[in-house]
Design a protein around this motif. Structure first.
Motif, PDB file in Angstrom:
ATOM      1  N   UNK A  92       0.835  -1.208   0.000  1.00 38.69           N
ATOM      2  CA  UNK A  92       0.000   0.000   0.000  1.00 38.69           C
ATOM      3  C   UNK A  92       0.871   1.260   0.000  1.00 38.69           C
ATOM      4  N   UNK A  93       1.958   1.262   0.767  1.00 39.45           N
ATOM      5  CA  UNK A  93       2.857   2.418   0.771  1.00 39.45           C
ATOM      6  C   UNK A  93       3.362   2.723  -0.638  1.00 39.45           C
ATOM      7  N   UNK A  94       3.707   1.683  -1.381  1.00 38.23           N
ATOM      8  CA  UNK A  94       4.219   1.873  -2.743  1.00 38.23           C
ATOM      9  C   UNK A  94       3.162   2.465  -3.666  1.00 38.23           C
ATOM     10  N   UNK A  95       1.873   2.342  -3.300  1.00 36.48           N
ATOM     11  CA  UNK A  95       0.781   2.925  -4.092  1.00 36.48           C
ATOM     12  C   UNK A  95       0.451   4.354  -3.640  1.00 36.48           C
ATOM     13  N   UNK A  96       1.242   4.901  -2.731  1.00 34.44           N
ATOM     14  CA  UNK A  96       0.985   6.265  -2.263  1.00 34.44           C
ATOM     15  C   UNK A  96      -0.003   6.350  -1.122  1.00 34.44           C
ATOM     16  N   UNK A  97      -0.325   5.212  -0.530  1.00 33.86           N
ATOM     17  CA  UNK A  97      -1.309   5.176   0.555  1.00 33.86           C
ATOM     18  C   UNK A  97      -0.586   5.323   1.886  1.00 33.86           C
ATOM     19  N   UNK A  98      -0.884   6.405   2.592  1.00 35.74           N
ATOM     20  CA  UNK A  98      -0.255   6.671   3.884  1.00 35.74           C
ATOM     21  C   UNK A  98      -1.227   6.473   5.039  1.00 35.74           C
ATOM     22  N   UNK A  99      -2.449   6.028   4.730  1.00 35.02           N
ATOM     23  CA  UNK A  99      -3.431   5.728   5.756  1.00 35.02           C
ATOM     24  C   UNK A  99      -4.430   4.709   5.252  1.00 35.02           C
ATOM     25  N   UNK A 100      -4.828   3.767   6.113  1.00 36.47           N
ATOM     26  CA  UNK A 100      -5.835   2.770   5.747  1.00 36.47           C
ATOM     27  C   UNK A 100      -6.867   2.658   6.859  1.00 36.47           C
ATOM     28  N   UNK A 101      -8.099   2.395   6.454  1.00 36.62           N
ATOM     29  CA  UNK A 101      -9.176   2.055   7.395  1.00 36.62           C
ATOM     30  C   UNK A 101      -9.477   0.587   7.182  1.00 36.62           C
ATOM     31  N   UNK A 102      -9.093  -0.243   8.158  1.00 38.43           N
ATOM     32  CA  UNK A 102      -9.315  -1.687   8.030  1.00 38.43           C
ATOM     33  C   UNK A 102     -10.719  -2.027   8.502  1.00 38.43           C
ATOM     34  N   UNK A 103     -11.487  -2.637   7.579  1.00 39.01           N
ATOM     35  CA  UNK A 103     -12.916  -2.856   7.795  1.00 39.01           C
ATOM     36  C   UNK A 103     -13.263  -4.267   8.263  1.00 39.01           C
ATOM     37  N   UNK A 104     -12.261  -5.017   8.724  1.00 37.83           N
ATOM     38  CA  UNK A 104     -12.556  -6.347   9.235  1.00 37.83           C
ATOM     39  C   UNK A 104     -11.370  -7.274   9.100  1.00 37.83           C
ATOM     40  N   UNK A 105     -10.717  -7.570  10.220  1.00 40.69           N
ATOM     41  CA  UNK A 105      -9.573  -8.478  10.267  1.00 40.69           C
ATOM     42  C   UNK A 105      -9.526  -9.104  11.658  1.00 40.69           C
ATOM     43  N   UNK A 106      -8.790 -10.228  11.825  1.00 42.44           N
ATOM     44  CA  UNK A 106      -8.684 -10.844  13.153  1.00 42.44           C
ATOM     45  C   UNK A 106      -8.172  -9.839  14.194  1.00 42.44           C
ATOM     46  N   UNK A 107      -8.757  -9.846  15.364  1.00 44.69           N
ATOM     47  CA  UNK A 107      -8.551  -8.777  16.334  1.00 44.69           C
ATOM     48  C   UNK A 107      -7.103  -8.645  16.794  1.00 44.69           C
ATOM     49  N   UNK A 108      -6.503  -9.730  17.278  1.00 48.14           N
ATOM     50  CA  UNK A 108      -5.135  -9.629  17.800  1.00 48.14           C
ATOM     51  C   UNK A 108      -4.162  -9.215  16.690  1.00 48.14           C
ATOM     52  N   UNK A 109      -4.362  -9.744  15.499  1.00 47.93           N
ATOM     53  CA  UNK A 109      -3.462  -9.430  14.383  1.00 47.93           C
ATOM     54  C   UNK A 109      -3.541  -7.955  14.005  1.00 47.93           C
ATOM     55  N   UNK A 110      -4.748  -7.423  13.901  1.00 46.69           N
ATOM     56  CA  UNK A 110      -4.889  -6.047  13.419  1.00 46.69           C
ATOM     57  C   UNK A 110      -4.434  -5.058  14.485  1.00 46.69           C
ATOM     58  N   UNK A 111      -4.657  -5.364  15.759  1.00 45.45           N
ATOM     59  CA  UNK A 111      -4.160  -4.485  16.822  1.00 45.45           C
ATOM     60  C   UNK A 111      -2.634  -4.495  16.864  1.00 45.45           C
ATOM     61  N   UNK A 112      -2.035  -5.647  16.619  1.00 51.52           N
ATOM     62  CA  UNK A 112      -0.567  -5.731  16.570  1.00 51.52           C
ATOM     63  C   UNK A 112      -0.022  -4.926  15.397  1.00 51.52           C
ATOM     64  N   UNK A 113      -0.655  -5.068  14.233  1.00 50.86           N
ATOM     65  CA  UNK A 113      -0.203  -4.315  13.064  1.00 50.86           C
ATOM     66  C   UNK A 113      -0.323  -2.809  13.299  1.00 50.86           C
ATOM     67  N   UNK A 114      -1.421  -2.371  13.900  1.00 52.27           N
ATOM     68  CA  UNK A 114      -1.588  -0.944  14.176  1.00 52.27           C
ATOM     69  C   UNK A 114      -0.500  -0.447  15.124  1.00 52.27           C
ATOM     70  N   UNK A 115      -0.220  -1.225  16.162  1.00 56.94           N
ATOM     71  CA  UNK A 115       0.794  -0.820  17.139  1.00 56.94           C
ATOM     72  C   UNK A 115       2.179  -0.770  16.510  1.00 56.94           C
TER      73      UNK A 115
END
Length: 400
Positions: free
Chosen positions: A59-82
């Motif tokens: 996503x960074x390579x596409x110029x995306x500097x922010x994402x809104x994740x609309x549904x992913x496993x809870x522990x995984x997505x919180x870890x990625x955000x952190x």
């Protein structure tokens, strides 16, 4: 123009002849290039940790500097955000929902929580809120009472909720309940168009029955029916379209602050990815329905409804990037500037971050994309990326 970045923020902007770089500054030559705010993809699903980590770099390579994740496993997505916030791993800024909410289903998956009743729905919202998600996401398979319970608990917890319009809920109800954004113009039960239909009560009763038929099939371990995608239903949705009802619904969205994230690139895949199972009539009315959806987007823009850019597709998908979404929005009638705003200024406003993000101004976050050509001349130029800066550092091309 020149721009000075310090400690992750824009410290100064001014004519290049007058704004001189400090002696120790790292120089990024932008001569002859164009600077835009970093892009937000407002509808993604990063998935499990390893998949999400790879997607964030792409996503960074596409110029995306922010994402809104609309549904992913809870522990995984919180870890990625952190880890992206800590800069342990490279990636855009993230706002996340954790697992999306579904009603009673005969199976479970890490990407969603299946709640059996109103009490379980309220407990799920409360749990997600306390775990630290940024908002709650509702999906299709939700009974009416559970959708209302999610809305009420989200209000009590002071956390936004967003998502599809379930077939059990009318679009005006979802808006009145405070749903912050509607995805895909409602989803594959065509909620916004049904709310714009002269036959709304009849078509709504049909979609409720379709939902029940799908649940019955799943419970019997059978392939669920696709009546909502067939010409008998989609033709009725298109032919009963009432412009006056559409205007009234759009007025309601505007009054209630109900944003729209159309994901046109994703809608175009719904029949195309499995065209062999559909008849020529199914595909013909699918095209008509998608055209009507596209038409209503311009009406929403003119009616003051907030629009967001999202893809609901993996990075690098052919004809499915954020750049393709912006081009489709221009095809729908938006100007290049209006399309660009759906992924920049509008995203920041929607997220309540306009004081620190979304535009290129002094004291705002240095999330930026340097382009080789002017996107206001041709929106496709957002894909002509020279460099991506996130949190004040060059993230693409990678520097070693």
């Amino acid at each position: 123009m020149s721009l000075l970045i310090s400690n992750g923020y824009i410290a100064a902007i001014g004519p290049a002849a007058r704004l001189k770089a400090p002696a120790n500054a790292e120089i990024l030559d932008g001569a002859g290039k164009y600077l835009i705010p970093g892009l937000w993809n407002m509808h993604v699903h990063l998935g499990a940790y390893a998949d999400g980590k790879r997607a964030l770099s792409a996503f960074l390579a596409e110029g995306i500097t922010g994402v809104r994740d609309m549904g992913s496993p809870l522990d995984d997505i919180l870890r990625l955000r952190q880890e992206t916030e800590d800069r342990t791993i490279p990636g855009p800024r993230m706002v996340v929902a954790g697992p999306l909410l579904q009603g009673p289903l005969p199976f479970q998956m890490p990407v969603f929580l299946s709640v059996k009743d109103v009490a379980a729905a309220r407990a799920a919202v409360d749990m997600l809120h306390h775990r630290g998600v940024d908002f709650i996401k509702v999906q299709d398979a939700i009974p009416h009472d559970i959708h209302m319970a999610v809305a009420m608990q989200a209000r009590l917890d002071h956390i936004p909720f967003a998502g599809h319009i379930p077939p059990t809920v009318l679009p005006e109800e979802a808006s009145d309940l405070g749903q912050h954004s509607i995805e895909h113009l409602g989803g594959r039960f065509w909620g916004v168009l049904i709310g714009s239909s002269a036959r709304e009560p009849e078509l709504h009763a049909q979609e409720v029955q379709m939902y029940q038929d799908i649940l019955t099939a799943l419970g019997n371990k059978q392939t669920p029916p696709t009546s909502n995608m067939r010409s008998e239903f989609t033709r009725a949705v298109v032919e009963s379209y009432d412009p006056k009802k559409a205007v009234a619904l759009i007025g309601r969205f505007q009054k209630n602050g109900t944003w729209q994230c159309p994901t046109l690139v994703a809608l175009r895949t719904l029949w195309a990815d499995s065209a062999a199972q559909y008849t020529s009539e199914d595909l013909r009315w699918a095209d008509r329905l998608l055209a009507k959806n596209t038409e209503i987007i311009l009406m929403m823009k003119r009616g003051g409804v907030g629009l967001l850019a999202g893809t609901d597709l993996a990075p690098g998908t052919k004809n499915g990037t954020i750049h393709d979404e912006l081009a489709y929005l221009v095809d729908a009638g938006l100007t290049p500037m209006q399309a660009l705003e759906t992924a920049t200024r509008n995203a920041a406003e929607f997220l309540g971050k306009l004081d620190t993000a979304g535009t290129i101004e002094r004291n705002k976050a240095a999330d930026l994309v340097l382009l080789d050509a002017n996107p206001l001349d041709d929106i496709h130029n957002t894909a002509r990326i020279s460099a991506v800066i996130v949190r004040g550092r060059v993230a693409f091309p990678a520097r070693h």
